[in-house]
Design a protein around this motif. Structure first.
Motif, mmCIF file in Angstrom:
data_model
loop_
_atom_site.group_PDB
_atom_site.id
_atom_site.type_symbol
_atom_site.label_atom_id
_atom_site.label_comp_id
_atom_site.label_asym_id
_atom_site.label_seq_id
_atom_site.Cartn_x
_atom_site.Cartn_y
_atom_site.Cartn_z
ATOM 1 N N PHE A 128 46.230 54.612 35.858
ATOM 2 C CA PHE A 128 45.478 54.070 36.984
ATOM 3 C C PHE A 128 43.971 53.994 36.708
ATOM 4 N N ARG A 129 43.588 54.002 35.459
ATOM 5 C CA ARG A 129 42.155 54.124 35.136
ATOM 6 C C ARG A 129 41.316 52.958 35.643
ATOM 7 N N SER A 130 41.873 51.757 35.746
ATOM 8 C CA SER A 130 41.062 50.623 36.196
ATOM 9 C C SER A 130 40.796 50.647 37.705
ATOM 10 N N LEU A 131 41.465 51.532 38.462
ATOM 11 C CA LEU A 131 41.213 51.638 39.894
ATOM 12 C C LEU A 131 39.904 52.365 40.193
ATOM 13 N N LYS A 132 39.238 52.878 39.162
ATOM 14 C CA LYS A 132 37.939 53.521 39.380
ATOM 15 C C LYS A 132 36.851 52.494 39.693
ATOM 16 N N TYR A 133 37.133 51.228 39.449
ATOM 17 C CA TYR A 133 36.170 50.176 39.751
ATOM 18 C C TYR A 133 36.404 49.693 41.185
ATOM 19 N N ARG A 134 35.361 49.773 42.006
ATOM 20 C CA ARG A 134 35.479 49.494 43.444
ATOM 21 C C ARG A 134 36.031 48.100 43.719
ATOM 22 N N ASN A 135 35.524 47.114 43.034
ATOM 23 C CA ASN A 135 35.953 45.737 43.292
ATOM 24 C C ASN A 135 37.428 45.539 42.978
ATOM 25 N N PHE A 136 37.860 46.086 41.845
ATOM 26 C CA PHE A 136 39.271 45.935 41.496
ATOM 27 C C PHE A 136 40.154 46.718 42.460
ATOM 28 N N LYS A 137 39.675 47.882 42.907
ATOM 29 C CA LYS A 137 40.453 48.681 43.854
ATOM 30 C C LYS A 137 40.670 47.912 45.159
ATOM 31 N N LEU A 138 39.598 47.277 45.677
ATOM 32 C CA LEU A 138 39.726 46.489 46.903
ATOM 33 C C LEU A 138 40.684 45.320 46.702
ATOM 34 N N PHE A 139 40.535 44.644 45.573
ATOM 35 C CA PHE A 139 41.433 43.534 45.250
ATOM 36 C C PHE A 139 42.878 44.011 45.185
ATOM 37 N N PHE A 140 43.095 45.138 44.530
ATOM 38 C CA PHE A 140 44.430 45.696 44.332
ATOM 39 C C PHE A 140 45.088 46.020 45.677
ATOM 40 N N TYR A 141 44.354 46.708 46.564
ATOM 41 C CA TYR A 141 44.921 47.127 47.842
ATOM 42 C C TYR A 141 45.202 45.924 48.745
ATOM 43 N N GLY A 142 44.261 44.980 48.798
ATOM 44 C CA GLY A 142 44.456 43.810 49.647
ATOM 45 C C GLY A 142 45.620 42.957 49.200
ATOM 46 N N GLN A 143 45.697 42.704 47.903
ATOM 47 C CA GLN A 143 46.784 41.889 47.367
ATOM 48 C C GLN A 143 48.132 42.586 47.511
ATOM 49 N N SER A 144 48.140 43.917 47.456
ATOM 50 C CA SER A 144 49.407 44.658 47.587
ATOM 51 C C SER A 144 50.096 44.334 48.901
ATOM 52 N N ILE A 145 49.305 44.274 49.976
ATOM 53 C CA ILE A 145 49.870 43.970 51.295
ATOM 54 C C ILE A 145 50.260 42.500 51.387
ATOM 55 N N SER A 146 49.368 41.637 50.922
ATOM 56 C CA SER A 146 49.614 40.197 51.024
ATOM 57 C C SER A 146 50.842 39.761 50.238
ATOM 58 N N LEU A 147 51.030 40.331 49.051
ATOM 59 C CA LEU A 147 52.145 39.917 48.210
ATOM 60 C C LEU A 147 53.497 40.341 48.781
ATOM 61 N N ILE A 148 53.518 41.451 49.532
ATOM 62 C CA ILE A 148 54.762 41.829 50.212
ATOM 63 C C ILE A 148 55.146 40.737 51.212
ATOM 64 N N GLY A 149 54.138 40.245 51.949
ATOM 65 C CA GLY A 149 54.388 39.150 52.876
ATOM 66 C C GLY A 149 54.833 37.883 52.172
ATOM 67 N N THR A 150 54.229 37.606 51.017
ATOM 68 C CA THR A 150 54.597 36.416 50.251
ATOM 69 C C THR A 150 56.062 36.463 49.830
ATOM 70 N N TRP A 151 56.516 37.633 49.369
ATOM 71 C CA TRP A 151 57.908 37.764 48.937
ATOM 72 C C TRP A 151 58.872 37.764 50.123
ATOM 73 N N MET A 154 34.648 42.609 51.473
ATOM 74 C CA MET A 154 34.002 43.891 51.178
ATOM 75 C C MET A 154 33.591 44.030 49.713
ATOM 76 N N MET A 155 34.078 43.146 48.874
ATOM 77 C CA MET A 155 33.768 43.227 47.444
ATOM 78 C C MET A 155 32.318 42.852 47.175
ATOM 79 N N LYS A 156 31.730 43.454 46.153
ATOM 80 C CA LYS A 156 30.355 43.151 45.727
ATOM 81 C C LYS A 156 30.380 42.824 44.235
#
Length: 427
Positions: free
Chosen positions: A4-27, A189-191
């Motif tokens: 999980f080392r790349s989750l230490k980057y704030r922007n990627f973490k926000l992207f990861f969490y947001g997409q996690s929810i959206s992709l469940i809806g997509t499927w 929220m990403m910067k």
């Protein structure tokens, strides 16, 4: 943890969490659309048509999308594609809520989503470089992104199976519509420290030509994209027929169909976790070859599985193989393409991956109509194994050619030093 080392980057973490929810809806939506179309029509061919129109835009528009993404702010493009996707999901949800079961309209909305995805997927992949500060962590970010996608592939169909049985298709579509709220919130929220885009004076057509020349001129990139094209055309579309396997071959219902999707998703997660733990990118081609063989063989096993439990086990293996194959190729392209050509190189990956699948969906639907679903899937598995074998032969041939070139350009000494030393000693 290393995985999980790349989750230490704030922007990627926000992207990861947001997409996690959206992709469940997509499927959820993807599963519900497939089930709805087959429930209303009973047609394997129309299943192929729905898959075709949702992905064919990537074949036509992906290279153009790559040039657009290289010329404009990638973050803004991503926000725009997410807003339009939300509107598309809302339109489909209200259409089904009011019992407007119009197959051409469903196909039309699937086509719109396919057009959006041609730009969205290319943009998301290209933006990954700007979310991860240390480029050594990029392969881990790509693998985690794939893990997220495939966890959604498990959870989405599983939830869809429950919701379809209890409430109906419209609840699945509204679930996807609402899932875009968190992803848009995370994006805002990403910067990102995006570099200023210098507007190119070249025409789009010139940049398209440059992108093609770059990709076709690199033997490794072009051979991997060709391998992915064959897999996407002849092997990956086997899952188009899974509603038929669930309903007709194994006498199941919507929940049974969701098990097939979730089993493949589970295999994909297993594969993605393995790739996320890789500390080096040196063996990506070997990983791809092994994964391609696993994929082809497991599709063959699914074709003639006699029991549902065996079919689901083999579906897990198809997920392992397909995920490792596509992710290894994706990671190789992103880490080896030069920055100025990265989005355009990625666009050819998207074209080979998503663009070829719709043609394959039509093809496998046509084969299933004439030969039956089991024989159609069997043929796809055989092609997968043969493609992997041919790629291995190509790699060995290239290695021999390179070795011969190295020997030819290595200058031979005019005097054999060892022989001279031996003569001097004897004297």
């Amino acid at each position: 943890m290393n995985v999980f080392r790349s989750l230490k980057y704030r922007n990627f973490k926000l992207f990861f969490y947001g997409q996690s929810i959206s992709l469940i809806g997509t499927w959820m939506q993807k599963t519900a659309v497939s089930w709805l179309v087959y429930r209303l029509t009973g047609s394997a061919l129309l299943l192929g048509v729905v898959g075709f129109v949702s992905l064919i835009p990537s074949l036509i528009l992906a290279p153009y999308a790559g040039s657009i993404v290289d010329r404009h702010n990638r973050y803004r493009i991503l926000v725009i594609t997410q807003v339009i996707s939300m509107a598309q999901a809302g339109a489909l949800a209200f259409m089904i809520l009011f019992k407007f079961y119009n197959i051409p309209a469903i196909i039309g909305l699937s086509l719109i989503q396919g057009i959006i995805n041609a730009f969205d997927v290319t943009c998301r992949q290209a933006l990954m470089m700007e979310m991860v500060d240390n480029k050594d962590d990029l392969p881990n970010a790509i693998a985690l992104n794939s893990t997220m996608s495939n966890l959604a592939r498990i959870a989405g169909p599983a939830v869809a199976g429950i919701v379809l049985g209890a409430f109906g298709e419209d609840f699945c579509f509204f679930g996807n519509f609402l899932s875009y709220i968190p992803v848009l919130g995370c994006l805002f929220m990403m910067k990102l420290n995006t570099k200023a885009i210098i507007r190119s004076e070249k025409s789009i057509w010139t940049e398209l030509q440059e992108g093609f020349k770059y990709v076709s001129g690199d033997r490794d990139l072009s051979s991997l994209i060709l391998m992915l094209s064959i897999s996407s055309l002849f092997v990956i579309p086997f899952n188009t027929l899974m509603p038929i396997f669930a309903k007709d071959i194994f006498n199941g219902d919507a929940k049974t169909f969701s098990w097939f999707e979730s089993a493949a998703g589970l295999g994909s997660v297993i594969s993605a976790v393995y790739l996320a733990n890789l500390k080096s990118n040196k063996n990506l081609i070997k990983v791809m070859i092994t994964a391609s063989l696993i994929f082809g063989l497991s599709v063959l096993m699914v074709a003639y599985a006699g029991k549902l439990s065996f079919a689901l086990i083999f579906m897990v293996l198809t997920g392992v193989g397909m995920m490792a194959q596509t992710s290894a190729i994706n990671t190789y392209i992103q880490t080896h393409a030069i920055p100025a050509m990265r989005a355009r190189a990625i666009s050819y990956y998207v074209m080979a991956y998503q663009g070829m699948i719709p043609i394959g969906s039509l093809l496998v639907g046509w084969l299933a109509s004439g030969l039956g679903p089991r024989r159609a899937v069997c043929i796809e598995g055989i092609i997968g194994v043969l493609a992997a074998a041919m790629f291995v032969l190509y790699q060995r041939r290239q290695q021999k050619l390179e070795a011969n070139v190295d020997m030819a350009v290595t200058p031979k000494p005019l005097v054999d030093i060892d022989k001279v030393k031996s003569n001097m000693a004897n004297a």
